[in-house]
Design a protein around this motif. Structure first.
Motif, PDB file in Angstrom:
ATOM      1  N   ILE A 109      35.024  33.957  26.875  1.00 39.33           N
ATOM      2  CA  ILE A 109      35.493  35.340  26.739  1.00 39.33           C
ATOM      3  C   ILE A 109      35.331  36.084  28.064  1.00 39.33           C
ATOM      4  N   ILE A 110      34.190  35.906  28.712  1.00 41.36           N
ATOM      5  CA  ILE A 110      33.975  36.578  29.993  1.00 41.36           C
ATOM      6  C   ILE A 110      34.970  36.071  31.041  1.00 41.36           C
ATOM      7  N   LEU A 111      35.227  34.767  31.053  1.00 40.51           N
ATOM      8  CA  LEU A 111      36.122  34.194  32.066  1.00 40.51           C
ATOM      9  C   LEU A 111      37.590  34.512  31.794  1.00 40.51           C
ATOM     10  N   ASN A 112      37.996  34.454  30.530  1.00 42.77           N
ATOM     11  CA  ASN A 112      39.419  34.599  30.198  1.00 42.77           C
ATOM     12  C   ASN A 112      39.802  35.987  29.723  1.00 42.77           C
ATOM     13  N   GLY A 113      38.826  36.805  29.412  1.00 46.98           N
ATOM     14  CA  GLY A 113      39.112  38.180  29.026  1.00 46.98           C
ATOM     15  C   GLY A 113      39.157  38.391  27.522  1.00 46.98           C
ATOM     16  N   ALA A 114      38.958  39.664  27.158  1.00 46.52           N
ATOM     17  CA  ALA A 114      38.917  40.029  25.742  1.00 46.52           C
ATOM     18  C   ALA A 114      40.264  39.809  25.060  1.00 46.52           C
ATOM     19  N   MET A 164      30.452  42.644  37.272  1.00 40.68           N
ATOM     20  CA  MET A 164      30.507  43.510  36.089  1.00 40.68           C
ATOM     21  C   MET A 164      29.176  44.220  35.877  1.00 40.68           C
ATOM     22  N   THR A 165      29.245  45.421  35.331  1.00 33.96           N
ATOM     23  CA  THR A 165      28.030  46.096  34.892  1.00 33.96           C
ATOM     24  C   THR A 165      27.684  45.596  33.485  1.00 33.96           C
ATOM     25  N   GLU A 179      23.833  29.622  29.103  1.00 34.46           N
ATOM     26  CA  GLU A 179      24.609  30.588  29.894  1.00 34.46           C
ATOM     27  C   GLU A 179      24.973  31.807  29.050  1.00 34.46           C
ATOM     28  N   GLY A 180      25.366  31.573  27.796  1.00 30.03           N
ATOM     29  CA  GLY A 180      25.683  32.691  26.904  1.00 30.03           C
ATOM     30  C   GLY A 180      24.476  33.578  26.673  1.00 30.03           C
ATOM     31  N   GLY A 225      31.227  25.636  34.451  1.00 31.79           N
ATOM     32  CA  GLY A 225      29.945  26.089  33.940  1.00 31.79           C
ATOM     33  C   GLY A 225      29.273  27.067  34.882  1.00 31.79           C
ATOM     34  N   TYR A 226      28.642  28.057  34.321  1.00 33.12           N
ATOM     35  CA  TYR A 226      27.907  29.135  34.993  1.00 33.12           C
ATOM     36  C   TYR A 226      28.803  30.056  35.828  1.00 33.12           C
ATOM     37  N   MET A 227      30.130  29.871  35.755  1.00 33.52           N
ATOM     38  CA  MET A 227      31.023  30.816  36.423  1.00 33.52           C
ATOM     39  C   MET A 227      31.048  32.148  35.687  1.00 33.52           C
ATOM     40  N   ALA A 228      30.960  32.109  34.369  1.00 33.39           N
ATOM     41  CA  ALA A 228      30.960  33.353  33.592  1.00 33.39           C
ATOM     42  C   ALA A 228      29.714  34.179  33.905  1.00 33.39           C
ATOM     43  N   LEU A 229      28.576  33.506  34.039  1.00 29.85           N
ATOM     44  CA  LEU A 229      27.344  34.226  34.381  1.00 29.85           C
ATOM     45  C   LEU A 229      27.460  34.829  35.776  1.00 29.85           C
ATOM     46  N   ALA A 230      28.019  34.041  36.711  1.00 31.62           N
ATOM     47  CA  ALA A 230      28.201  34.559  38.075  1.00 31.62           C
ATOM     48  C   ALA A 230      29.115  35.777  38.066  1.00 31.62           C
TER      49      ALA A 230
END
Length: 596
Positions: free
Chosen positions: A331-336, A149-150, A217-218, A138-143
């Motif tokens: 999606i942010i953590l694992n990629g598009a 990332m921009t 987080e999303g 949790g909150y790793m994607a936000l980090a």
């Protein structure tokens, strides 16, 4: 401190209604009584989804899945499983047809074809403990978004993932975010639409109850992407548990600096407020929702301008629903590419459906886009209750359409459902069997649409009333052939002229049932009969002479005394005086009374 065992108790609204809170207490009392509180944790989690078999208790790391657990079973789980290491057989799920015992969750057909992305943490973590969410990445994607990332790169990933809005329209999420980012304003907003109003739908409620931090987080990632510093969660007051857990989650996130100023030491600040709605169905429409947050009536406005340009307080606003936000972090953590590899060409990822109605396994399922209706209803749902014949499935809530058996093998995605005259909607899926009258079903959904119309546009306010009047006339046995053509023409007119998406789709139940079940309309109008025996005014009760033994039971329960006959001789019904209450039909033990 590490423990040797965890007992996970479903804390979704469905299981709580089946007394899972008491099961939790009994388990904790048992663990304490056995002096094992330092070795065994008992946790309340979010919804497991298998609502038909609740309350559910899962034992980890043994991976044993207990169903329909009551207080006695909870005591036995402690005494046998926890203390002696012996599985409590009678509470293991059994495959209905084979009686095979399936102790592990993954081996149960209901879960076998599911891929859980939006529901990934539901049933696994304590939703009121932020540390459990953090332990589950949790909150790793936000980090990652804030530090690596921009905003443009975040939007690019979401666009390439193919994520489409899970709230009904299916608009591409990344394009929506991009449009809001490009709108020139110093203030922008993010809104989470949690006004889930479809009858029988509870996908968003379960995510909020089981994994509220994934939504927060999303939303924060969306805020970073579009340039917003504040967000609202619009949730209906009928979801008290979801509201409670959201409040707990927001407080915990603020305490850890995951909401508020300078998140992760960056110059990005974002906070969230809950707005509680009164439960009006129209507030699921984004402009009506904005009006409601601003204190106005929940009425839609003409688009354009779209909320991405002129939204809340006249500022650019991005609106997504709960399930959409719950998909963002993976999606942010694992990629598009990871997300885009799941699903169909035009509908990527998974979809959560609330499976309800005449199906054996009622509950929440999350399956890849492209899964067929047959797989969901018969493989996951376990088929039709009571061995009855499948007639139709209604997708997309009250504005969706009814899909018949010949289309059961249609892969589910946005475009295929639209082509069938239905829609994805937020994910409600109501299964109907041979006993359902499709004319009456269309009337039921029209009644809902009439009750929930905001009244702003004539097409919806007046048009749907006229549609309902025609349907009522038909189901009461007063329909004429001309009414069928009027019904179709008026439904098409409303579809083309209503102001908002909800009004435009409200005739779908009428149009789809006329398309696939026209023979039932003809039976009501021409033959003055209801083939399913549902429309009371069209029912006629008959006594089958060959089966009647003259027990007199039917005559004795008839409230208007229109059943005649001597004891031990065939009885007859005087249909002129029959009020069609059905008491004789329900009372006869010899199946000697039929209705047509």
């Amino acid at each position: 401190m590490a423990v040797r065992m965890e007992l996970l108790v479903c804390g979704g609204t469905g299981c709580q209604a089946s007394n899972s809170n008491r099961v939790l207490e009994v388990l904790r009392e048992g663990i304490k009584g056995a002096n094992l509180q330092d070795e065994v944790n008992v946790l309340m989690t979010g919804c497991f989804g298998f609502c038909e078999k609740g309350p559910i208790v899962k034992v980890m790391p043994d991976n044993i899945f207990y169903v329909e657990v009551d207080e006695d079973a909870a005591r036995k789980i402690v005494a046998e499983h926890v203390v002696k290491g012996r599985i409590v057989d009678e509470k293991i799920y059994r495959e209905p047809e084979t009686e095979e015992k399936l102790p592990e969750q993954s081996s149960i057909p209901f879960y076998r074809k599911q891929i859980r992305i939006a529901l990934r943490n539901c049933g696994k973590i304590d939703p009121e403990n932020i540390n459990e969410y953090i332990a589950a990445d949790g909150y790793m994607a936000l980090a990652k978004a804030l530090t690596e990332m921009t905003p443009e790169e975040v939007i690019d990933v979401v666009k390439r993932s193919g994520l489409r809005g899970r709230g009904g329209g299916g608009f591409p999420t990344g394009i929506k975010w991009e449009a809001t980012r490009k709108s020139n304003s110093d203030i922008k907003y993010v809104i989470c639409n949690a006004d889930e109003g479809d009858p029988g739908a509870f996908m968003d409620r379960s995510i909020l109850e089981g994994d509220p931090h994934s939504v927060l987080e999303g939303m924060a990632i969306a805020g970073y992407a579009i340039g917003a510093q504040f967000g609202y969660i619009y949730v209906r007051a009928e979801y008290p548990l979801a509201i409670h857990r959201l409040r707990v989650a927001i407080k915990q996130a603020r305490e850890l600096g995951l909401l508020g100023n300078n998140i992760f030491g960056t110059n990005f600040s974002f906070d969230v407020e809950i707005k509680i709605g009164a439960g009006a169905f129209i507030c699921g429409e984004e402009t009506a929702l904005i009006n409601s947050i601003e204190g106005g009536r929940g009425e839609p406005t003409v688009k354009p301008p779209y909320p991405a340009q002129v939204g809340l307080w006249k500022k650019p606003t991005n609106i997504n629903n709960v399930e959409t936000f719950a998909n963002v972090c993976p999606i942010i953590l694992n990629g598009a590419d990871w997300f885009a590899a799941i699903g169909t060409q035009k509908s990527k990822g998974t979809k959560v459906f609330a499976l309800a109605g005449k199906v054996n396994n009622v509950g929440l399922v999350e399956v890849p886009m492209g899964t067929t209706l047959r797989e969901i209803i018969f493989d996951l749902g376990g088929g039709i209750k009571g061995g009855k014949k499948f007639k139709a499935v209604q997708t997309g809530g009250p504005s969706g359409g009814c899909i018949p058996s010949e289309h059961l093998d249609t892969p589910i995605d946005y475009d295929n459902l639209t082509a069938l005259g239905s829609m994805m909607g937020s994910g409600g899926m109501i299964v109907m069997d041979e006993d359902d009258c499709m004319v009456n079903i269309a009337k039921f959904y029209l009644e809902f649409s009439c009750d929930e119309s905001c009244g702003r546009c004539t097409a919806c306010r007046v048009g749907n009333k006229r549609l309902l009047e025609i349907l009522t006339k038909i189901t009461e046995g007063n329909g004429e052939m001309e009414d069928l053509e009027r019904l179709r023409e008026l439904a098409e007119t409303i579809k083309d002229s209503a102001l908002c998406g909800l009004g435009q789709t409200s005739p779908n139940p009428v149009l789809s049932t006329m398309k696939f079940f026209y023979d039932e309309y003809l039976a009501h109008v021409k033959d003055k009969s209801c083939p399913s025996g549902v429309c009371t005014n069209l029912l006629k009760y008959y006594i089958i002479p060959e089966k009647c033994v003259g027990c007199t039971a039917c005559a004795r329960v008839c409230p208007v005394n229109v059943i005649h006959g001597e004891a031990k001789k065939v009885h007859v019904i005087d249909r002129e005086g029959c009020i069609k209450c059905g008491e004789c039909y329900r009372t006869c033990r010899f199946n000697a009374i039929t209705r047509k």
